[in-house]
Design a protein around this motif. Sequence first.
Motif, short mmCIF file in Angstrom:
data_model
loop_
_atom_site.label_atom_id
_atom_site.label_comp_id
_atom_site.label_asym_id
_atom_site.label_seq_id
_atom_site.Cartn_x
_atom_site.Cartn_y
_atom_site.Cartn_z
N TRP A 1 0.80 -1.21 -0.10
CA TRP A 1 0.10 -0.13 0.04
C TRP A 1 0.79 1.37 0.02
O TRP A 1 0.72 1.98 -0.69
CB TRP A 1 -0.95 -0.16 1.28
N LEU B 1 0.68 4.07 -2.93
CA LEU B 1 0.55 5.45 -2.62
C LEU B 1 1.64 6.18 -3.27
O LEU B 1 1.54 7.22 -3.78
CB LEU B 1 0.16 5.49 -1.37
N THR C 1 2.85 6.22 -6.95
CA THR C 1 1.69 6.88 -7.82
C THR C 1 2.05 8.51 -7.70
O THR C 1 2.00 9.33 -8.44
CB THR C 1 0.54 6.30 -7.35
N ALA D 1 -7.73 1.53 2.73
CA ALA D 1 -7.34 1.58 1.46
C ALA D 1 -8.23 0.81 0.28
O ALA D 1 -8.40 0.63 -0.92
CB ALA D 1 -6.14 0.80 0.98
N LEU E 1 -7.46 5.70 -3.25
CA LEU E 1 -6.23 5.99 -3.42
C LEU E 1 -6.02 7.59 -3.86
O LEU E 1 -5.13 8.36 -3.58
CB LEU E 1 -5.32 5.47 -4.34
N TYR F 1 -4.61 5.33 6.14
CA TYR F 1 -3.98 4.39 4.89
C TYR F 1 -3.04 3.49 5.53
O TYR F 1 -2.06 3.77 6.43
CB TYR F 1 -3.42 5.23 3.81
#
Length: 328
Positions: free
Chosen positions: A101, A105, A108, A171, A192, A274
């Motif tokens: 995760w 995140l 990206t 998430a 996200l 998150y």
Amino acid sequence: MYYVLKRLAFYLLAAFVAITVNFFIPRLTPGDPASTIVATYSTSMNAESLQALKTAYGLTDDPLVQQYFTYLGNIFKGDFGRSLSQFPAPVLSVIGAGFGWSALLGLTAVFLSFIIGSGLGALAAWRRGGFFDRVTPPVLLFLGSFPYFFLALLLFYVFCFKLGWFPMGNAYSSVNPPPFTLAGIGDVLLHLMMPAFTIVLVSLGPWTLNMRNAMIGVLSEDYLTLAEAKGLPPRRVLFDHAVRTALLPNITALGAAIGGVFSGQLLTEIVFTYPGLGYALMRAVSAVDYPLMQALFLIITLSVLAANFLVDTVYVFLDPRVRAGGEA
């Protein structure tokens, strides 16, 4: 090739030093949480029970040098011990739960910031002095100057709480991770969007300004004047010649940004709950969980080294001067 091998040797040495420092620093500081736990139960447990407890927590009375070589062997086997705050869960399983995760995140947000910021900076420099150049960099820097925690909470309150456009945390929507289907991927992307958007928003200013300044320096070079005199289309001059050279400083910064993916998202993961490594690091520090902290610090350090080595390798292909200097 010689340059890449030389850089690889340097980063391998740096990784070895990081692993060594990561071992000795916690052991040279006074006290540790596991010993405190043992001391707590020492009055109500017999010697055999205390020894079993020490073994379970990974405590040992072996000499420090012997512990060090045992530690190195465990590292190469992927054994980081057991988490003290989430005992008896292995540290690797705790990290594995949040690694993907955090990577999703962070990568990206970093790549979106790099691509959008570099594009805006190149456009601002290409049309320097115009309205876009006068407005865009200052506005983005102004947004990035806000205290991040305040800005993230404000966006969370408006778009997640009041308007309900985005989920308010986690998430994914279900208790268990969603299946790898279009619906599951859409659910993950929806959760996200807001955390990634907040990181991108505060990061665009430096990327844009750095690219703009580099582009302005490149646009004054003689080889660009020659390319224009040859009658090349402006778009080709911009992308094939100017942008490729001006990107080098931002690519250097990209390596540092990728390396900091697992440490630079702590506030984001707290605000949006998150489930990444930043949140796990905060909990490990609060619980004084040394095995988990050691593993997280090591991952952060090695990710920075790996990202910088990747950037050095990319430099060889982007800048012939680096390749020539390495072969000299």
